[in-house]
Design an enzyme around this catalytic site. Structure first.
Site, PDB file in Angstrom:
ATOM      1  N   ASP A 249       0.839  -1.196   0.000  1.00  0.00           N
ATOM      2  CA  ASP A 249       0.000   0.000   0.000  1.00  0.00           C
ATOM      3  C   ASP A 249       0.875   1.246   0.000  1.00  0.00           C
ATOM      4  O   ASP A 249       1.954   1.233  -0.591  1.00  0.00           O
ATOM      5  CB  ASP A 249      -0.941  -0.077   1.225  1.00  0.00           C
ATOM      6  CG  ASP A 249      -2.260   0.648   1.003  1.00  0.00           C
ATOM      7  OD1 ASP A 249      -2.223   1.858   0.767  1.00  0.00           O
ATOM      8  OD2 ASP A 249      -3.324  -0.001   1.078  1.00  0.00           O
TER       9      ASP A 249
ATOM     10  N   HIS B 170      -3.612   6.050   3.181  1.00  0.00           N
ATOM     11  CA  HIS B 170      -4.386   4.874   2.794  1.00  0.00           C
ATOM     12  C   HIS B 170      -3.848   3.640   3.514  1.00  0.00           C
ATOM     13  O   HIS B 170      -4.603   2.859   4.093  1.00  0.00           O
ATOM     14  CB  HIS B 170      -4.235   4.753   1.271  1.00  0.00           C
ATOM     15  CG  HIS B 170      -5.123   3.802   0.579  1.00  0.00           C
ATOM     16  ND1 HIS B 170      -4.710   2.539   0.226  1.00  0.00           N
ATOM     17  CD2 HIS B 170      -6.379   3.919   0.123  1.00  0.00           C
ATOM     18  CE1 HIS B 170      -5.689   1.937  -0.423  1.00  0.00           C
ATOM     19  NE2 HIS B 170      -6.711   2.746  -0.500  1.00  0.00           N
TER      20      HIS B 170
ATOM     21  N   SER C 159     -11.176  -0.556  -1.044  1.00  0.00           N
ATOM     22  CA  SER C 159      -9.889  -0.510  -0.336  1.00  0.00           C
ATOM     23  C   SER C 159     -10.052  -0.885   1.130  1.00  0.00           C
ATOM     24  O   SER C 159      -9.109  -1.348   1.757  1.00  0.00           O
ATOM     25  CB  SER C 159      -9.294   0.899  -0.381  1.00  0.00           C
ATOM     26  OG  SER C 159      -8.619   1.130  -1.580  1.00  0.00           O
TER      27      SER C 159
END
Ligand SMILES: *[C@@H]1O[C@H](CO)[C@@H](O)[C@H](O)[C@H]1NC(C)=O
Ligand SMILES: *[C@@H]1O[C@H](CO)[C@@H](O)[C@H](O)[C@H]1NC(C)=O
Ligand SMILES: *[C@@H]1O[C@H](CO)[C@@H](O)[C@H](O)[C@H]1NC(C)=O
Ligand SMILES: *[C@@H]1O[C@H](CO)[C@@H](O)[C@H](O)[C@H]1NC(C)=O
Length: 750
Positions: free
Chosen positions: A148, A207, A535
């Site tokens: 990520d 994220h 996600s």
């Protein structure tokens, strides 16, 4: 490839501030390299590869390049596990001459991929101290690799109190130093983003911190955002170890070469589960870096969970379609952060917002729809409340209705309303988004309402001379009996690359999920944020796979996937079929097998298992060439010597049939992982306009791991009127006194 940002605005806003410092150094370097692009090069596998040390790989790969390259640092990555090949900086001319060498299978420019929770454990039936969440499971001993944007290592969600050291097999590294360190929770952290200054794998998108915490965050008390969703924050596998591989930065996005490198290294490091919340759309599997990397991972027993993408609600909008990947769609949980739009006529419409000011007076104010003066282009911008569009409208002191969309996040619309003197905002959904609403940190009193509510509110504005409204804040509400519902953005099947495999596989929590964040959005510490996306649902499934792996260490990735799929829920908390963003029954292209039920997944009774070599006849059946298949599987393949199979014959825990006028016949093999002695009978929910027969219809097992096959005939019923339906769905369930092992069926009529 642009990694799809599946979670929207917040990442973009945060990343802008962070990016400036690294830019200067990178610009200089880029100047010299103007004609150079990074190419992914696959080479024919060497016969001697089994005996290769890393030095040999290095020398072998360099032997394909001109001698002069050695001094220029053109080699970006060399791969050992995911591919026979490397990533190298080339000019187009150099790439062309490289491709002419016989040993080179392919050389193509890399693409950029796009990036595509306090309450979720309870919603999923996980209770501290019980079952899968008993003190001796919680994912103990399992390593989850998260590929990520990096991580914020200081967050209490990654503390290691009471955690044992990583298992002996762990070979990874930690690139944090000084105050930022790894520990027994965060056991590894690498930065695969190549830039002039090599930095530690800190987050600059936010994220990766969120996804890592959703998969395996520790229990942290009193987590909340703006006081909402307050509770104990925890990931799905709180005692699993985390290994972070940073592959994206704010300048270049997420590069294919780095993603392949991360998967290559993670396999070597000894991870058990890989979680990738990013993707490229539908691609041939031999050109899809995640499919290629995931195959190598699967061969080593590593479970790979990926986001389905956020391109719904249209059909055939999936990423990550390979059958050796778990493809995860997104659905709501039963918690909403509620506000409501109250009109002067007394009507109230519930919606959501994360920002819930306590001091906002519930008095009625003038109400205006920014898009209600004619039909010009300018008017269209006004209806979306785009930046600068409201300067000629009097919104001063008013509540402003803005349409969702127009390429601008709702937070930015709110800023425009605020800048123009507006007091509050009602965001009206589009028809496509329907009843899906999102709790986001608006900059003013605001509420997002459904498409249906938006129409009524606009009708009310039209119908009266002095329309008024206000926003009422109702806080965190738990117990939505419609949950889970499939959210509008969750990408839908059918799979484009392999329509004979039903995708997505499963849905899981991906809407308004609270988890760790790297900066405070509400001045509270430690920081949390609530975001939505596939996600978010992907790491939930990664964590659940870790729980199952911890209690069944010998299960293959395909067995774990089967367990998750065959035990999924097809009804919501209220006991009625799961609905989508229209509040209509969701079809199998939205839900796959259904909504994950972790407790049942740990005890499925039977599994549909697949060995890595079983994929070869399937890939031959897809029509790939020997060379293309070799890029994926990395061993010598000759489809002419393999009995190729139709896609739907793979031993997959679902059926996806393209049906013409001929009957079709498939077999499946069940493996007993439940009680030694068990008898199962088949129960069919037969799709419209279809006949089905299953043989045998009763199966008795008398050993653990015993395998028994059955066959299914799908028989078109020409006389049955299927109306205007182009597809139909059903299910096939093996039922014993203790277990129900269900696979979904989709039938597309040719
Ligand atoms: C509408 O907004 C777009 C995007 O901000 C802008 O390019 C365009 O010029 C605007 N149109 C009008 C008529 O203001
Ligand atoms: C409101 O009135 C305008 C102009 O008459 C019309 O175009 C629009 O469709 C109306 N909207 C609703 C929701 O009734
Ligand atoms: C399974 O069934 C066999 C044959 O009926 C019996 O001998 C055996 O004891 C059973 N095993 C268990 C664990 O119940
Ligand atoms: C099929 O579509 C036609 C045209 O859209 C419609 O008139 C008809 O009612 C539909 N039939 C069924 C069974 O839904």
């Amino acid at each position: 490839m642009k990694l799809a940002f599946l979670v929207g605005l917040i990442f973009i806003l945060c990343s802008i501030n962070q990016s400036t410092s690294v830019l200067a150094a990178e610009v200089n370097q880029e100047h010299d390299d103007q004609n150079l692009m990074t190419y992914i090069v696959h080479v024919k596998k060497s016969e001697n590869v089994a005996s290769f040390q890393s030095e040999d790989f290095h020398n072998w790969y360099h032997s394909f390049l001109p001698q002069t390259f050695a001094h220029k640092e053109r080699m970006v990555f060399t791969y050992r596990n995911v591919a026979s090949g490397f990533a190298v900086k080339l000019t187009p001319e150099e790439a062309k001459s490289l491709q002419e060498k016989g040993e080179i299978v392919s050389a193509r420019p890399e693409r950029i991929l796009s990036l595509h929770t306090t309450h979720t454990p309870t919603f999923l039936g996980l209770k501290q101290g019980q079952g899968l969440w008993s003190d001796d499971n919680l994912g103990k001993g399992v390593i989850i690799g998260v590929i990520d944007t990096g991580i914020y290592p200081f967050h209490p969600s990654f503390n290691d109190e009471g955690m044992p050291p990583p298992p002996a097999k762990w070979k990874g590294h930690c690139e944090f130093t000084g105050e930022a360190t790894c520990n027994n929770k965060l056991i590894g952290a690498r930065n695969l983003v190549k830039s002039a200054i090599q930095e530690p794998p800190f987050e600059n998108f936010f994220h990766g911190t969120h996804t890592a915490a959703e998969a395996a965050g520790r229990f942290v008390e009193d987590a909340s955002v703006f006081g909402n969703a307050k509770g104990v924050a925890a990931g799905m596998a709180p005692n699993a170890h985390l290994a972070i591989y940073k592959v994206c930065n704010d300048k270049i996005g997420c590069t294919e070469s780095a993603i392949l490198a991360a998967m290559d290294i993670a396999i070597e490091d000894g991870v058990d589960v890989l979680s990738l919340s990013l993707g490229l759309g539908s691609l041939s599997f031999f050109e899809d870096p995640i499919a290629i990397g995931a195959f190598a991972a699967t061969q080593k027993g590593v479970f790979v969970s990926c986001s389905a993408a956020n391109s719904g609600p249209e059909y055939s909008t999936l990423s990550n379609e390979a059958p050796w990947i778990l493809t995860v769609g997104a659905s709501t949980i039963d918690r909403k952060i509620v506000a409501s739009a109250k009109l002067g006529n007394g009507d109230e419409f519930d919606g959501e917002t994360l920002f819930q000011p306590k001091d906002f007076s519930p008095q009625l104010l003038p109400l205006v729809y920014a898009g209600s003066n004619g039909n010009s282009n300018q008017n269209q911008n006004q209806s979306f409340c785009l930046p600068g569009s409201l300067k000629n409208i009097d919104v001063s002191g008013k509540v402003v209705v803005c349409d969702i969309g127009g390429g601008v996040p709702a937070v930015v619309k709110g800023q425009e309303v605020l800048n123009s003197g507006g007091v509050a905002m009602i965001v009206a959904n589009s028809e496509a988004i329907g009843f899906s609403t999102f709790a986001i940190p608006h900059v003013l009193p605001a509420v997002e309402v459904s498409y249906a509510a938006g129409l009524i509110i606009k009708g009310y504005i039209n119908s009266t001379y002095n329309p008024t409204a206000t926003v009422l804040f109702k806080g965190t509400v738990i117990g939505d009996s419609l949950a889970p519902t499939v959210v509008s953005f969750s990408s839908r099947g059918p799979s484009q690359e392999s329509p004979g495999i039903l995708k997505p596989d499963i849905i899981g929590p991906g809407v308004n999920i609270l988890a760790a964040w790297a900066i405070s959005v509400d001045n509270e510490l430690p920081p949390y944020n609530i975001v939505s996306g596939t996600s978010m649902s992907c790491p939930h499934l990664s964590g659940i796979a870790a729980l199952i792996k911890s209690s069944h260490p010998d299960w293959s990735p395909a067995a774990i996937k089967s367990a998750i799929m065959t035990t999924a829920n097809t009804v919501n908390l209220g006991g009625t079929p799961i609905v989508d963003q229209r509040l209509l029954p969701a079809d199998v292209f939205a839900t796959g097998a259904g909504h994950v039920n972790p407790v049942k997944a740990n005890d499925p009774g039977l599994v549909y298992d697949i060995q890595p070599e079983d994929y070869v006849p399937y890939l031959c059946g897809l029509g790939y060439s020997d060379r293309e298949i070799e890029v994926i599987v990395q061993w010598k393949v000759k489809c002419s010597d393999v009995k190729s199979i139709p896609e739907a014959q793979l031993n997959y825990p679902s059926f996806s049939i393209l049906l013409g006028s001929e009957s079709q016949f498939y077999t499946r093999t069940l493996t007993n992982v439940g009680p030694v002695n068990a008898t199962y009978r088949v129960e069919l929910d037969v799709p419209l306009a279809l006949g089905m027969s299953v043989n045998p219809s009763e199966i008795t097992f008398s050993e653990i791991n015993e395998k028994v096959s059955y066959s299914v005939d799908f028989i078109p019923q020409v006389k049955v009127n299927r109306g205007n339906n182009t597809f139909a769905q059903g299910s096939l369930t093996w039922v014993s006194d203790k277990h129900a092992v269900r696979v979904p069926i989709s039938v597309i009529f040719k």
